[in-house]
Design a protein around this motif. Structure first.
Motif, short mmCIF file in Angstrom:
data_model
loop_
_atom_site.label_atom_id
_atom_site.label_comp_id
_atom_site.label_asym_id
_atom_site.label_seq_id
_atom_site.Cartn_x
_atom_site.Cartn_y
_atom_site.Cartn_z
N ILE A 83 0.84 -1.20 0.00
CA ILE A 83 0.00 0.00 0.00
C ILE A 83 0.87 1.25 0.00
N ARG A 84 1.84 1.30 0.94
CA ARG A 84 2.77 2.43 0.99
C ARG A 84 3.97 2.04 1.85
N GLU A 86 6.80 3.80 4.61
CA GLU A 86 7.20 4.93 5.45
C GLU A 86 8.64 4.72 5.87
N HIS A 114 3.43 -0.93 4.62
CA HIS A 114 2.02 -1.11 4.93
C HIS A 114 1.47 -2.00 3.81
#
Length: 157
Positions: A83-84, A86, A114
């Protein structure tokens, strides 16, 4: 005669070791990951790059004309969707090699992925995380390199 063979064997071993690729200045580890994930569930995996002293690794976003930014992805057919990603907050300072401010990490760098588990994944699955990065010290940058980090986990219904 036996001494000659032993000395010859040592010379061959030393030459082979000298021609082997040098150890990368970044070693990747899984810092946190679930052991079991339900189909379709969202979850996180944190990976850590441990850097040799004097080396640094660049952030996920870098300015045009600067170093190669770190990229994190999954391999084709993994049991989850990314999803992403970080990252911890990088240091932003003028980089003497690129003569502009860059974001980078020294010592270690944490990246949290994520993810969402596939709804139709097999009972035993895992991830293969690809990390493409460039590492530099104050004098030289190594060419971009991609490492694969294996994260075992089980999809449980």
């Amino acid at each position: 005669m036996r001494t000659l063979f032993v000395v010859g064997g040592l010379l061959v071993a030393a030459a082979a070791q000298a021609s082997a690729a040098p150890k990368a200045p970044v070693q990747w580890h899984v810092k946190a990951a679930p052991k079991t994930v339900k189909p379709g569930a969202k979850f996180n995996v944190t990976i850590t790059g441990v850097l040799d002293p004097g080396w640094h690794l660049y952030a996920l976003e870098e300015p045009q004309g600067g170093p190669v930014a770190t990229e994190v992805a999954l391999t084709e057919g993994d049991a989850a969707d990314l999803i992403r990603v970080e990252e911890a907050k990088p240091r932003v300072l003028p980089d003497p090699l690129f003569q502009q401010p860059t974001g980078y990490f020294e010592g270690s760098a944490d990246f949290t992925l994520h993810l969402q588990a596939a709804k139709e994944a097999s009972a035993t699955s895992g991830l293969r995380i690809l990390v493409k990065y460039q590492s530099c010290n104050d004098r030289v940058c190594l060419p971009p390199h991609t490492d694969t980090i294996t994260v075992p986990f089980t999809i449980a219904r």
